[in-house]
Design a protein around this motif. Sequence first.
Motif, mmCIF file in Angstrom:
data_model
loop_
_atom_site.group_PDB
_atom_site.id
_atom_site.type_symbol
_atom_site.label_atom_id
_atom_site.label_comp_id
_atom_site.label_asym_id
_atom_site.label_seq_id
_atom_site.Cartn_x
_atom_site.Cartn_y
_atom_site.Cartn_z
ATOM 1 N N LEU A 34 34.551 -28.776 25.571
ATOM 2 C CA LEU A 34 33.365 -29.648 25.634
ATOM 3 C C LEU A 34 32.142 -28.946 25.070
ATOM 4 O O LEU A 34 32.078 -27.709 25.028
ATOM 5 C CB LEU A 34 33.103 -30.040 27.099
ATOM 6 C CG LEU A 34 34.216 -30.825 27.801
ATOM 7 C CD1 LEU A 34 33.850 -31.074 29.261
ATOM 8 C CD2 LEU A 34 34.458 -32.157 27.098
ATOM 9 N N PRO A 35 31.128 -29.735 24.644
ATOM 10 C CA PRO A 35 29.871 -29.118 24.214
ATOM 11 C C PRO A 35 29.141 -28.495 25.409
ATOM 12 O O PRO A 35 29.560 -28.678 26.555
ATOM 13 C CB PRO A 35 29.089 -30.291 23.636
ATOM 14 C CG PRO A 35 29.699 -31.509 24.223
ATOM 15 C CD PRO A 35 31.125 -31.184 24.479
ATOM 16 N N LEU A 36 28.043 -27.808 25.121
ATOM 17 C CA LEU A 36 27.382 -26.974 26.135
ATOM 18 C C LEU A 36 27.165 -27.683 27.472
ATOM 19 O O LEU A 36 27.572 -27.181 28.518
ATOM 20 C CB LEU A 36 26.046 -26.471 25.595
ATOM 21 C CG LEU A 36 25.239 -25.657 26.615
ATOM 22 C CD1 LEU A 36 25.933 -24.346 26.934
ATOM 23 C CD2 LEU A 36 23.826 -25.411 26.110
ATOM 24 N N SER A 37 26.515 -28.852 27.435
ATOM 25 C CA SER A 37 26.176 -29.517 28.704
ATOM 26 C C SER A 37 27.432 -29.866 29.484
ATOM 27 O O SER A 37 27.527 -29.624 30.696
ATOM 28 C CB SER A 37 25.372 -30.785 28.431
ATOM 29 O OG SER A 37 24.210 -30.453 27.761
ATOM 30 N N GLY A 38 28.398 -30.453 28.809
ATOM 31 C CA GLY A 38 29.645 -30.814 29.464
ATOM 32 C C GLY A 38 30.360 -29.590 29.998
ATOM 33 O O GLY A 38 30.914 -29.605 31.099
ATOM 34 N N ARG A 39 30.313 -28.522 29.200
ATOM 35 C CA ARG A 39 30.981 -27.284 29.600
ATOM 36 C C ARG A 39 30.337 -26.728 30.876
ATOM 37 O O ARG A 39 31.022 -26.354 31.823
ATOM 38 C CB ARG A 39 30.868 -26.271 28.457
ATOM 39 C CG ARG A 39 31.798 -25.101 28.588
ATOM 40 C CD ARG A 39 32.012 -24.451 27.247
ATOM 41 N NE ARG A 39 30.803 -23.837 26.727
ATOM 42 C CZ ARG A 39 30.284 -24.044 25.523
ATOM 43 N NH1 ARG A 39 30.858 -24.891 24.693
ATOM 44 N NH2 ARG A 39 29.187 -23.426 25.114
ATOM 45 N N LEU A 40 29.001 -26.721 30.867
ATOM 46 C CA LEU A 40 28.289 -26.218 32.051
ATOM 47 C C LEU A 40 28.613 -27.063 33.279
ATOM 48 O O LEU A 40 28.889 -26.544 34.358
ATOM 49 C CB LEU A 40 26.775 -26.280 31.793
ATOM 50 C CG LEU A 40 26.138 -25.058 31.157
ATOM 51 C CD1 LEU A 40 24.673 -25.350 30.861
ATOM 52 C CD2 LEU A 40 26.249 -23.866 32.098
ATOM 53 N N ALA A 41 28.571 -28.381 33.084
ATOM 54 C CA ALA A 41 28.785 -29.289 34.220
ATOM 55 C C ALA A 41 30.180 -29.118 34.784
ATOM 56 O O ALA A 41 30.373 -29.006 36.008
ATOM 57 C CB ALA A 41 28.570 -30.731 33.771
ATOM 58 N N LEU A 42 31.170 -29.092 33.918
ATOM 59 C CA LEU A 42 32.555 -29.015 34.391
ATOM 60 C C LEU A 42 32.837 -27.657 35.017
ATOM 61 O O LEU A 42 33.492 -27.559 36.065
ATOM 62 C CB LEU A 42 33.508 -29.291 33.215
ATOM 63 C CG LEU A 42 34.952 -29.576 33.579
ATOM 64 C CD1 LEU A 42 35.047 -30.649 34.659
ATOM 65 C CD2 LEU A 42 35.743 -30.038 32.364
ATOM 66 N N ARG A 43 32.319 -26.577 34.396
ATOM 67 C CA ARG A 43 32.548 -25.246 34.971
ATOM 68 C C ARG A 43 31.871 -25.127 36.328
ATOM 69 O O ARG A 43 32.429 -24.588 37.275
ATOM 70 C CB ARG A 43 31.989 -24.175 34.033
ATOM 71 C CG ARG A 43 32.812 -24.016 32.779
ATOM 72 C CD ARG A 43 33.250 -22.562 32.586
ATOM 73 N NE ARG A 43 34.153 -22.459 31.453
ATOM 74 C CZ ARG A 43 33.760 -22.123 30.223
ATOM 75 N NH1 ARG A 43 32.490 -21.850 29.997
ATOM 76 N NH2 ARG A 43 34.633 -22.048 29.253
ATOM 77 N N ASP A 44 30.647 -25.693 36.410
ATOM 78 C CA ASP A 44 29.918 -25.638 37.675
ATOM 79 C C ASP A 44 30.706 -26.373 38.754
ATOM 80 O O ASP A 44 30.851 -25.889 39.875
ATOM 81 C CB ASP A 44 28.534 -26.273 37.498
ATOM 82 C CG ASP A 44 27.733 -26.197 38.772
ATOM 83 O OD1 ASP A 44 27.353 -25.071 39.152
ATOM 84 O OD2 ASP A 44 27.494 -27.247 39.394
ATOM 85 N N ALA A 45 31.231 -27.546 38.375
ATOM 86 C CA ALA A 45 32.007 -28.333 39.355
ATOM 87 C C ALA A 45 33.252 -27.567 39.778
ATOM 88 O O ALA A 45 33.601 -27.515 40.966
ATOM 89 C CB ALA A 45 32.391 -29.677 38.744
ATOM 90 N N ALA A 46 33.912 -26.958 38.815
ATOM 91 C CA ALA A 46 35.165 -26.262 39.122
ATOM 92 C C ALA A 46 34.918 -24.984 39.914
ATOM 93 O O ALA A 46 35.675 -24.649 40.825
ATOM 94 C CB ALA A 46 35.902 -25.945 37.829
#
Lengths: 249, 946
Positions: free
Chosen positions: B501-513
């Motif tokens: 995913l791009p930066l925002s999506g990557r941050l969001a998903l990693r944060d959630a995980a």
Amino acid sequence: MTSPTAASGAAPILELRGLGRVHGSGVTTVHALRDIDLTVSAGEFVAVMGPSGSGKSTLLTLAGGLDNASSGQVLIEGTDLGTLNKSQLAKIRRTSIGYVFQDYNLIPALTAAENIALPRELDGISARAARKEALAALEEINLTEVANRFPDEMSGGQRQRVAIARALVGDRRLVLSDEPTGALDSETGEAVLALLRKRCDEGAAGVMVTHESRYAAWADRVVFLRDGTMVDQTVSPTAESLLASEVKR
Amino acid sequence: MNKALNRWRLGLRIARRDALRAKGRSALVVAMIALPILGVAGADLAVRSSQLSTDEWLSREIGTADARYEVYEAGVPILQHPTDPSDMWSSSWDDEEPGQANRDPGEDGEEEPAGRFRFEDVLPEGATVQEERSGYADIATEHGILWTDIQETDPTAELTRGKYTLLDGDWPTGPGEVAATTQFLTDTGAKVGSEVELAEIDHKVTITGSYELPGSLRSTSLLAPSDSLLPLLDRGEDPSNVRYLVAVDGGVSWDAVQAANELGVQVTSRAVHLDPPADADVPLFQHPDYFRWDSGIDSQAAALIGVAVALVVLEICLLAGPAFAVGARRSRRQLGLIGSNGGDRAQLRAVMLSSGIVLGAVAAVIGIVLGVIGVVLAKPFLENIGGSRFGSWDFRWLEILGIAAFAVFIGTLAALIPAINASRSSVLESLTGAKGVRRGSRALPIAGTVALILGVAVALVGGLSMGSAGMVGVGAVIAELGLVALTPLLVGGFGKLARFLPLSGRLALRDAARNRGRTAPAVAAVLAAAAGAVAVATMTAGIQAQERAEYVPNLPDGTVALTMWNGSESQLDPLRSAAEKTLPVTDRADLSTAQPAPAFCTGGSAANLDWDPDDCYLEIRTPPENVCPLWEEGSEALSEQETRDLRQDERCRFNRSAGWGMSEAGPVAVGGPEILKVLGLDRPEYRQALEDGKVLVFDRTDIDSEGRVTLAQYENWEQEEPAGTVVLPAEHLDGDGYGLDALMTPQAAEEAGLGTTFAGTYYASSDRPTSQDEQAFRGELDDLVLGSTTSWTIERGYTGDYSLSLLILAIAAMVIALGAAGIATGLAQADSEADLATLAAVGAAPRIRRTLSGLQCGLIAFMGVLLGAVSGLIPALGLLMADHRDRLDWWEREVAEGWDVGPRPELHLALPWETLGQLVVLVPLIALVFAAVLTRSRVTLARRAG
């Protein structure tokens, strides 16, 4: 280096023996504390100074049983904290150790009296009896008027004095304070230090982490930490001597 | 002990004050718990209040009288239930000659039992008596004709007090006056002071007042003074239309009731109701053929109720759990402080659990109060729905306390997991706010996997092999718990997709995980909401698919039927005009019913509205060689195999697949070849056959070996052998008759000497009439005065439509899912302040905060609905399979016993794609947009409060 011990012959309240604390493992290993020996006796007030990252707060959390040592022993009135389970540690925190934090750390949902009574209530004392003790403690620090106020209805100095009263309510004889004056103006800070000093003079043992020499000067003894190691100590310090020691180090 | 008490007292104090400090979060949890409690408390009060006490019930049934006497079958002994006279056994149902009163009247020259019956012989001596007579009449109103009950009594008499409530105007006092029920006034548009007409005798009466029957609010009745109206209708004397309210010193004992029973009279006795006899003293209960209904709940129903309650509790806990988790997260430092002051794990748990208790208790109070207020306000509405006035308010305090305890239990249960997590946190981490990525529990995914597999297996076995809905429910609960336990692992799995995913999506998903502790409960909450919606939607889709597949049309598709029972054919004219004006009708066919020759119909014909045993009738006589041996005497001697074989024989096969929409014109309909068009059987050979005077017969076995059909004519229904027969040339019509056995032309009927009675008009349509067409037709009819003996039907095929209820369901699930995702996003935001500040410091655009929030919310919603969809399919498919298994078992049993019960039932499964699409696509998108829009883009500097 000499092993710092109590100047008087009073019974030791806190004994740190060869204390060490390691965080992480492998390449990320950090030695927060190495081989610390320190004894604090009843009636003695010890200040801990040192630069950021020197291990002052780690020493305090280990002494308070909030964290486990990687090596060495912490003895509170002769009891080795390393031999206790979590419940026993909790018991010793409510009966033997009092904590004072920089940012007051009063429970917002409890009044001043209830905050002071908290360790006693947790220990199974009836709420009425605990409140009686709390009111007596407030009277001692001349703060009876805030008994029914919530923390957000008190000034910073009042909050910190309530926190000190809580740290010593009951039979607790060890008060550990982490930058207790850090969030206060100098006049209020002096008042708080005076209170801590008074408690130690009455028989409690005190350990205080601080950055400021003028507050450390209230102590009987000052120990200096650097990179997790105890590098020096001064007995009967004055603010000037402490400043000179710091410059020398 | 003291310490434990202190622990809870302290916890409750902190929880109470925390609840007040975090009003929004508290309100959310309270709302989630209070909503079902409101429903349960309201239902409890409504049901209890609608259940009448014995005194209240008696007041509605017999006023202030001591008893009511009414005839069941004059002179024929009966056995009655002490408190429910309608639950009875008549000696006329016994195989053998029952009591003396039912002996053959002719055997020793006695009169018939009814003939010698006199009420005076039954009523207690010296009793005060109030007569009540009942009957019916067709009342002409401004809208048409309304079939109406007529009651004659004195509503002002002491004995009738409590039975009738005058609402407006006055009671009627003389001939030509009536009081009308409010339902009658509503249905007819009449008012107090209006005149209405008894259509049959052109007699007008004036409505002097409106009243209601407290136990029967929807009754359309007129009440007239005794002997003022019913005698005019001249329907003859029937003792069963007369009831007597009786007051007698000492009341009417059970012995007196039994004495009345001997003469065929049922008695509702106040004394017997208040002090019922022992079962041993009730002859009805000793009768060998009497079946006593067990009103208890069977074990299957109890299991289903248990599973339903467990599912509701699970859903509420999953929904409220994240709010508690947020609370625990926000109170982290506070919990750390308690820990630093010596609070042990139990004490920390107590503080968190106390939140559940406090909020559960508040929800209980609010839910119960609102439930009670709701029922009090909705009382008239609920009474109208139930058709009966409530008795006095019946607050069952024990039940209400139980409901309140249930609310507290749910609250505590919802707070349990956050409480356990909070108590296990390190005091130091809680104090410093330090957080690290923890290795998740290894036991949890294993337990989750086992539970998921076990749950699915239990649901499948329950559904496929055992047909047990209870087992399916239990399996569904276990499987859902398994999925919930697996949620952290699955969230971690989703996290692995971050690198694509791009930066925002990557941050969001990693944060959630990385923060599964906060993400998993939110995902579980969305899962719960989506699972419920998907389960109901899948069930509904399956039921709809089954209904569609098994739909039996009553008439050929698109047919409009306008029918009548008696009166003149012209009564149908306005309906025909309305149909031709508003519906896409094409060919019209008028059908009559073939009747026996007039000489055989001296007692009336079967086409009359009121069936009469003296009616003549006509039927097709199956040729002897084609009669199914199973219907013959001695068929019980056939072996099971012979019976099964015969089921496959054409003579015994039940060849019908359609409904009975033309049965008014049957069994032998008389009409022109137009009806072939309506039936969709317009073939030249059939037309030719009709022209040749042949009878078109739908069942081939009705035609004898010489190609003829025999019509048997009976003078009345008691005649065992026909009074005459007509044999006519016939031809088999290969199609469905929708209730007709045969067709013939008017000329053929006339030539055969048969009579006819007009039955109705049937139209074929160019297109299937739509709902709008039907509404237009109804609109036309509203302005017409119609006889009560006409009716109409439009065959529009299967019209079951659940789309609205599915949409409502999907919207409800969306709201809940969005709420849960929103909570988790808010929490994530609070945790991410430092990261956001860092991002801002390194030059990220201000909108990054919005983008991150939106993606966090959207991702949580997406993960939740995806898992929820899987979770919801399990109970739905299981329950559909269980239902199918039930129907299959029944079918196999019937077939094994030799019955022809139609084709083997099929399992109809359908997925609610529309609802799934709305949930899986729309919910995450809406969550994403909402969270992004509602988030401030400016990053504020975090400050820790004292």
